[in-house]
Design a protein around this motif. Structure first.
Motif, mmCIF file in Angstrom:
data_model
loop_
_atom_site.group_PDB
_atom_site.id
_atom_site.type_symbol
_atom_site.label_atom_id
_atom_site.label_comp_id
_atom_site.label_asym_id
_atom_site.label_seq_id
_atom_site.Cartn_x
_atom_site.Cartn_y
_atom_site.Cartn_z
ATOM 1 N N THR A 94 7.951 -10.513 -0.665
ATOM 2 C CA THR A 94 7.496 -9.456 0.236
ATOM 3 C C THR A 94 7.906 -8.074 -0.250
ATOM 4 O O THR A 94 7.087 -7.149 -0.275
ATOM 5 N N ALA A 95 9.165 -7.924 -0.643
ATOM 6 C CA ALA A 95 9.661 -6.606 -1.054
ATOM 7 C C ALA A 95 8.962 -6.110 -2.309
ATOM 8 O O ALA A 95 8.377 -5.007 -2.327
ATOM 9 N N VAL A 96 8.979 -6.913 -3.365
ATOM 10 C CA VAL A 96 8.365 -6.492 -4.627
ATOM 11 C C VAL A 96 6.853 -6.398 -4.484
ATOM 12 O O VAL A 96 6.222 -5.447 -4.961
ATOM 13 N N GLY A 97 6.244 -7.379 -3.824
ATOM 14 C CA GLY A 97 4.799 -7.377 -3.662
ATOM 15 C C GLY A 97 4.302 -6.181 -2.876
ATOM 16 O O GLY A 97 3.279 -5.572 -3.232
ATOM 17 N N THR A 98 5.016 -5.802 -1.807
ATOM 18 C CA THR A 98 4.594 -4.656 -1.006
ATOM 19 C C THR A 98 4.718 -3.352 -1.790
ATOM 20 O O THR A 98 3.854 -2.473 -1.690
ATOM 21 N N VAL A 99 5.789 -3.221 -2.570
ATOM 22 C CA VAL A 99 5.946 -2.024 -3.409
ATOM 23 C C VAL A 99 4.796 -1.924 -4.416
ATOM 24 O O VAL A 99 4.210 -0.853 -4.613
#
Length: 289
Positions: A82-87
């Protein structure tokens, strides 16, 4: 002076209130059941049948999950995805939308057509899998990030958002010697907070709920996100056991409900921080006449 309602208006108002109360109860009932079930002891499921309030409150289900290596591993995987994908999503979407909003960009109409084309036609599951496999992304998180790095609809909406910014604002920044990257970081993106917050929430929810792509592309169960782990729990009966990460666990109804609540909790925490930007004016105070 208080206006008195007629008999017909009073009846209509009562009907509306009754409907809203019933509708609210129908929404809250499943949530209340999930919450109370997660705090119930195991014996309640075998001695009481259906219940809303447990005979006693216990944290056994939550303690069990927090000491479950499979659940912890799935939670960490979901956070990373979620964190890397959203960035990646919001960065590429913002850059592409800003570039397409500038009329002086050559080939802009062709790229816009390709974006619209991908909204209408898709290569399908098998071609997508073959491309991901050819790139060597199978069993890596990049297989979840790259194929959906940019959502066409979000690009179109954000492009319109950037295009609505006054040309005078950009021109004055360029006259003052502000470069494109600096203008984007210092002027454009701060003004676009409502749009960025909205699409960030969309991407957050999409990445956090990743399931189908993870099942297809991730063969190593240690990389499975929470949604896949929940499936492993929910498809098992009370009297069966599930095997994950070479360890054996028994998934009781309380553990399942607790896992559902823990899975939903991060989005419930993040949402209020993004909601405040939704109704803010985009250009308030940015241009003075």
């Amino acid at each position: 002076m208080v206006k008195r309602l007629s008999k017909g208006d009073l009846i209509f108002t009562c009907i509306v209130y009754v409907f809203l109360i019933v509708f609210t109860i129908s929404i809250l009932f499943p949530l209340i059941y999930v919450i109370t079930t997660s705090f119930a002891p195991v014996r309640d499921y075998y001695t009481r049948g259906f219940f809303l309030l447990p005979s006693s409150w216990t944290l056994e289900a939550y303690q069990y999950l927090l000491h479950n290596p499979g659940f912890i591993s799935a939670f960490k995987s979901s956070v990373i995805i979620t964190a890397v994908g959203t960035v990646i999503n919001i960065t590429l979407t913002s850059l592409m939308a800003y570039g397409l909003s500038e009329s002086w960009i050559k080939g802009r109409s062709v790229v816009n057509f390709l974006i619209l084309f991908t909204m209408l036609f898709s290569g399908g599951l098998i071609p997508s899998y073959l491309v991901v496999d050819a790139l060597g992304l199978i069993d890596t998180y990049w297989a979840l990030w790259l194929p959906v790095a940019i959502a066409p609809f979000n690009v179109i909406v954000m492009r319109s958002f950037f295009a609505a910014l006054p040309y005078e604002l950009k021109e004055s920044a360029r006259i003052d010697g502000c470069g494109e990257w600096r203008m984007l970081a210092r002027i454009i993106l701060p003004l676009a907070k409502p749009a960025i917050a909205t699409f960030t929430l969309f991407y957050l929810v999409g990445n956090w709920n990743t399931y189908f792509s993870a099942v297809i592309y991730l063969n190593n169960d240690s990389k499975w996100p929470l949604q896949v782990f929940l499936r492993q729990m929910l498809i098992l009966n009370d009297d069966k056991i599930g095997q994950l990460n070479e360890m054996i666990y028994s998934y009781t109804p309380a553990a399942r409900m607790a896992a559902i609540l823990i899975t939903a909790l991060p989005l419930l925490i993040i949402y209020p921080f993004l909601q405040k930007y939704f109704n803010k004016g985009m250009l308030v105070g940015s241009v003075k006449g």
